[in-house]
Design a protein around this motif. Structure first.
Motif, PDB file in Angstrom:
ATOM      1  N   LEU A  41      46.821 132.095 -19.538  1.00 36.97           N
ATOM      2  CA  LEU A  41      45.684 132.606 -20.300  1.00 36.97           C
ATOM      3  C   LEU A  41      44.855 131.466 -20.890  1.00 36.97           C
ATOM      4  O   LEU A  41      43.643 131.593 -21.047  1.00 36.97           O
ATOM      5  CB  LEU A  41      46.154 133.540 -21.410  1.00 36.97           C
ATOM      6  N   ALA A  42      45.511 130.360 -21.224  1.00 32.28           N
ATOM      7  CA  ALA A  42      44.764 129.211 -21.743  1.00 32.28           C
ATOM      8  C   ALA A  42      43.728 128.745 -20.726  1.00 32.28           C
ATOM      9  O   ALA A  42      42.597 128.393 -21.083  1.00 32.28           O
ATOM     10  CB  ALA A  42      45.723 128.069 -22.080  1.00 32.28           C
ATOM     11  N   VAL A  43      44.107 128.761 -19.448  1.00 39.27           N
ATOM     12  CA  VAL A  43      43.187 128.346 -18.391  1.00 39.27           C
ATOM     13  C   VAL A  43      42.053 129.360 -18.240  1.00 39.27           C
ATOM     14  O   VAL A  43      40.886 129.000 -18.089  1.00 39.27           O
ATOM     15  CB  VAL A  43      43.941 128.185 -17.055  1.00 39.27           C
ATOM     16  N   GLU A  44      42.399 130.641 -18.300  1.00 43.52           N
ATOM     17  CA  GLU A  44      41.384 131.685 -18.093  1.00 43.52           C
ATOM     18  C   GLU A  44      40.401 131.803 -19.242  1.00 43.52           C
ATOM     19  O   GLU A  44      39.240 132.145 -19.037  1.00 43.52           O
ATOM     20  CB  GLU A  44      42.073 133.031 -17.866  1.00 43.52           C
ATOM     21  N   LEU A  45      40.851 131.518 -20.453  1.00 44.00           N
ATOM     22  CA  LEU A  45      40.033 131.815 -21.631  1.00 44.00           C
ATOM     23  C   LEU A  45      39.417 130.582 -22.294  1.00 44.00           C
ATOM     24  O   LEU A  45      38.551 130.707 -23.150  1.00 44.00           O
ATOM     25  CB  LEU A  45      40.870 132.570 -22.665  1.00 44.00           C
ATOM     26  N   GLY A  46      39.870 129.399 -21.902  1.00 43.64           N
ATOM     27  CA  GLY A  46      39.438 128.186 -22.594  1.00 43.64           C
ATOM     28  C   GLY A  46      37.943 127.946 -22.572  1.00 43.64           C
ATOM     29  O   GLY A  46      37.371 127.451 -23.547  1.00 43.64           O
ATOM     30  N   ALA A  47      37.289 128.291 -21.472  1.00 40.33           N
ATOM     31  CA  ALA A  47      35.848 128.046 -21.367  1.00 40.33           C
ATOM     32  C   ALA A  47      35.044 128.899 -22.335  1.00 40.33           C
ATOM     33  O   ALA A  47      33.856 128.633 -22.557  1.00 40.33           O
ATOM     34  CB  ALA A  47      35.377 128.311 -19.934  1.00 40.33           C
ATOM     35  N   GLY A  50      43.176 123.326 -35.162  1.00 38.69           N
ATOM     36  CA  GLY A  50      43.889 123.499 -33.901  1.00 38.69           C
ATOM     37  C   GLY A  50      42.977 123.670 -32.709  1.00 38.69           C
ATOM     38  O   GLY A  50      43.414 124.114 -31.641  1.00 38.69           O
ATOM     39  N   ALA A  51      41.714 123.286 -32.850  1.00 41.73           N
ATOM     40  CA  ALA A  51      40.707 123.580 -31.828  1.00 41.73           C
ATOM     41  C   ALA A  51      41.001 122.955 -30.473  1.00 41.73           C
ATOM     42  O   ALA A  51      40.662 123.514 -29.436  1.00 41.73           O
ATOM     43  CB  ALA A  51      39.334 123.129 -32.323  1.00 41.73           C
ATOM     44  N   ALA A  52      41.616 121.794 -30.450  1.00 43.50           N
ATOM     45  CA  ALA A  52      41.837 121.105 -29.179  1.00 43.50           C
ATOM     46  C   ALA A  52      43.195 121.408 -28.561  1.00 43.50           C
ATOM     47  O   ALA A  52      43.527 120.879 -27.507  1.00 43.50           O
ATOM     48  CB  ALA A  52      41.691 119.593 -29.365  1.00 43.50           C
ATOM     49  N   LEU A  53      43.974 122.247 -29.219  1.00 44.34           N
ATOM     50  CA  LEU A  53      45.290 122.603 -28.706  1.00 44.34           C
ATOM     51  C   LEU A  53      45.205 123.927 -27.950  1.00 44.34           C
ATOM     52  O   LEU A  53      44.837 124.950 -28.520  1.00 44.34           O
ATOM     53  CB  LEU A  53      46.296 122.742 -29.853  1.00 44.34           C
ATOM     54  N   THR A  54      45.565 123.917 -26.697  1.00 40.38           N
ATOM     55  CA  THR A  54      45.662 125.159 -25.940  1.00 40.38           C
ATOM     56  C   THR A  54      46.632 124.959 -24.780  1.00 40.38           C
ATOM     57  O   THR A  54      46.825 123.831 -24.299  1.00 40.38           O
ATOM     58  CB  THR A  54      44.289 125.635 -25.434  1.00 40.38           C
ATOM     59  N   GLY A  55      47.270 126.042 -24.372  1.00 37.22           N
ATOM     60  CA  GLY A  55      48.248 125.977 -23.301  1.00 37.22           C
ATOM     61  C   GLY A  55      49.545 125.303 -23.698  1.00 37.22           C
ATOM     62  O   GLY A  55      50.385 125.015 -22.847  1.00 37.22           O
ATOM     63  N   GLN A  56      49.734 125.065 -24.987  1.00 40.13           N
ATOM     64  CA  GLN A  56      50.893 124.322 -25.469  1.00 40.13           C
ATOM     65  C   GLN A  56      51.878 125.240 -26.200  1.00 40.13           C
ATOM     66  O   GLN A  56      51.475 126.226 -26.809  1.00 40.13           O
ATOM     67  CB  GLN A  56      50.448 123.213 -26.431  1.00 40.13           C
ATOM     68  N   VAL A  57      53.149 124.866 -26.139  1.00 41.01           N
ATOM     69  CA  VAL A  57      54.186 125.533 -26.911  1.00 41.01           C
ATOM     70  C   VAL A  57      54.741 124.517 -27.903  1.00 41.01           C
ATOM     71  O   VAL A  57      55.270 123.473 -27.500  1.00 41.01           O
ATOM     72  CB  VAL A  57      55.326 126.057 -26.017  1.00 41.01           C
ATOM     73  N   LEU A  58      54.602 124.791 -29.188  1.00 39.49           N
ATOM     74  CA  LEU A  58      55.105 123.901 -30.226  1.00 39.49           C
ATOM     75  C   LEU A  58      56.469 124.409 -30.685  1.00 39.49           C
ATOM     76  O   LEU A  58      56.582 125.515 -31.205  1.00 39.49           O
ATOM     77  CB  LEU A  58      54.124 123.838 -31.399  1.00 39.49           C
ATOM     78  N   THR A  59      57.487 123.602 -30.479  1.00 33.89           N
ATOM     79  CA  THR A  59      58.850 123.988 -30.827  1.00 33.89           C
ATOM     80  C   THR A  59      59.126 123.622 -32.281  1.00 33.89           C
ATOM     81  O   THR A  59      59.032 122.448 -32.660  1.00 33.89           O
ATOM     82  CB  THR A  59      59.864 123.291 -29.907  1.00 33.89           C
ATOM     83  N   VAL A  60      59.450 124.625 -33.086  1.00 30.22           N
ATOM     84  CA  VAL A  60      59.666 124.427 -34.521  1.00 30.22           C
ATOM     85  C   VAL A  60      61.156 124.649 -34.804  1.00 30.22           C
ATOM     86  O   VAL A  60      61.578 125.728 -35.210  1.00 30.22           O
ATOM     87  CB  VAL A  60      58.805 125.389 -35.354  1.00 30.22           C
ATOM     88  N   ASP A  61      61.951 123.624 -34.511  1.00 28.81           N
ATOM     89  CA  ASP A  61      63.407 123.795 -34.664  1.00 28.81           C
ATOM     90  C   ASP A  61      64.074 122.548 -35.206  1.00 28.81           C
ATOM     91  O   ASP A  61      65.262 122.304 -34.956  1.00 28.81           O
ATOM     92  CB  ASP A  61      64.044 124.207 -33.335  1.00 28.81           C
ATOM     93  N   GLY A  62      63.326 121.746 -35.953  1.00 30.45           N
ATOM     94  CA  GLY A  62      63.926 120.558 -36.555  1.00 30.45           C
ATOM     95  C   GLY A  62      64.322 119.491 -35.568  1.00 30.45           C
ATOM     96  O   GLY A  62      65.115 118.602 -35.887  1.00 30.45           O
ATOM     97  N   GLY A  63      63.780 119.572 -34.352  1.00 32.69           N
ATOM     98  CA  GLY A  63      64.095 118.546 -33.359  1.00 32.69           C
ATOM     99  C   GLY A  63      65.338 118.835 -32.552  1.00 32.69           C
ATOM    100  O   GLY A  63      65.948 117.911 -31.995  1.00 32.69           O
TER     101      GLY A  63
END
Length: 236
Positions: A157-163, A219-232
């Protein structure tokens, strides 16, 4: 109310949060409420909905648009676990998990992104799980598979909607202290935390803070990413 404050109220972005009655979803809703008009979609939310029923999801989306005329930020935090052994796992339960965890965010995105396109701004954020990369135990097939599907949706969806000025991202919490995880023994929490780069228990606001960042202009430049929030615990 002054002209300036009236204009600010009209321009306040609307954030729709599924699962906002839960611990992580509730923390996300509270964080976003600082800068957004927040609408909770849950069985007991601002717009009550059965996320496992496609017709009810369509109805709920229509109610949001009728009432607020927009959705600028969609956060899907709702999840059904459906834990059970692979052997004999019933197909109807598999379908229920996928309906809540995968199909409902798809339907909501289809309902809300046309308006985001028109305005040239939108945020779609999925709450997934670090168990997709590191299953923490048995009997999690349907749940982990559904979270993997959301990871795939994030990227495509990041690819389809980013534009169109719409970012699509995901947040993957680790084992987090919530009422739903009260059944997990303290020793297991301690064991997981001991393997984290930052060895402390995770709380709902850890994930909520990241979602709030992704939802805003920072967060404008972040897309298609998964941010893992688990203390590393999981590093990719």
């Amino acid at each position: 109310m002054s002209t300036v404050s009236s204009q600010a109220a009209r321009e306040r972005r609307v954030a729709v949060v599924t699962g906002g009655a839960g611990a992580i979803g509730g923390a996300i809703a509270a964080r976003l409420a600082t800068d957004h008009t927040v609408v909770v979609l849950d069985r007991t939310g601002d717009v009550p909905v059965d996320l496992g029923d496609p017709d009810d999801v369509h109805r709920a989306a229509g109610s949001v648009l009728d009432r607020y005329n927009r959705c600028d930020v969609l956060v899907h935090a709702a999840a059904m676990t459906g834990f059970g052994p692979f052997e004999g796992y019933e197909l109807h339960l598999w379908r229920q998990v996928q309906a809540v965890n995968v199909e409902s965010p798809l339907l909501l995105a289809q309902a809300f992104t046309p308006g985001m396109r028109e305005r040239g701004f939108g945020r779609v954020i999925f709450v997934v799980s670090n168990t997709f990369w590191r299953p923490s135990g048995a009997h999690m097939l349907a749940y982990v598979a559904s979270k993997g599907a959301l990871v795939g949706m994030t990227r495509t969806l990041a690819v389809e909607l980013g534009a169109h000025g719409i970012s699509v991202t995901a947040v993957a919490p680790g084992l987090t202290r919530t009422p739903a995880t009260d059944v997990v023994p303290t020793a297991e929490f301690d064991e997981v935390a001991a393997h984290q780069a930052m060895p402390r228990p995770l709380v709902p606001d850890d994930s909520a803070a990241v979602v709030a960042m992704l939802a805003g202009d920072s967060g404008a430049a972040l897309t298609g990413q998964v941010l893992t929030v688990d203390g590393g615990l999981v590093m990719r």
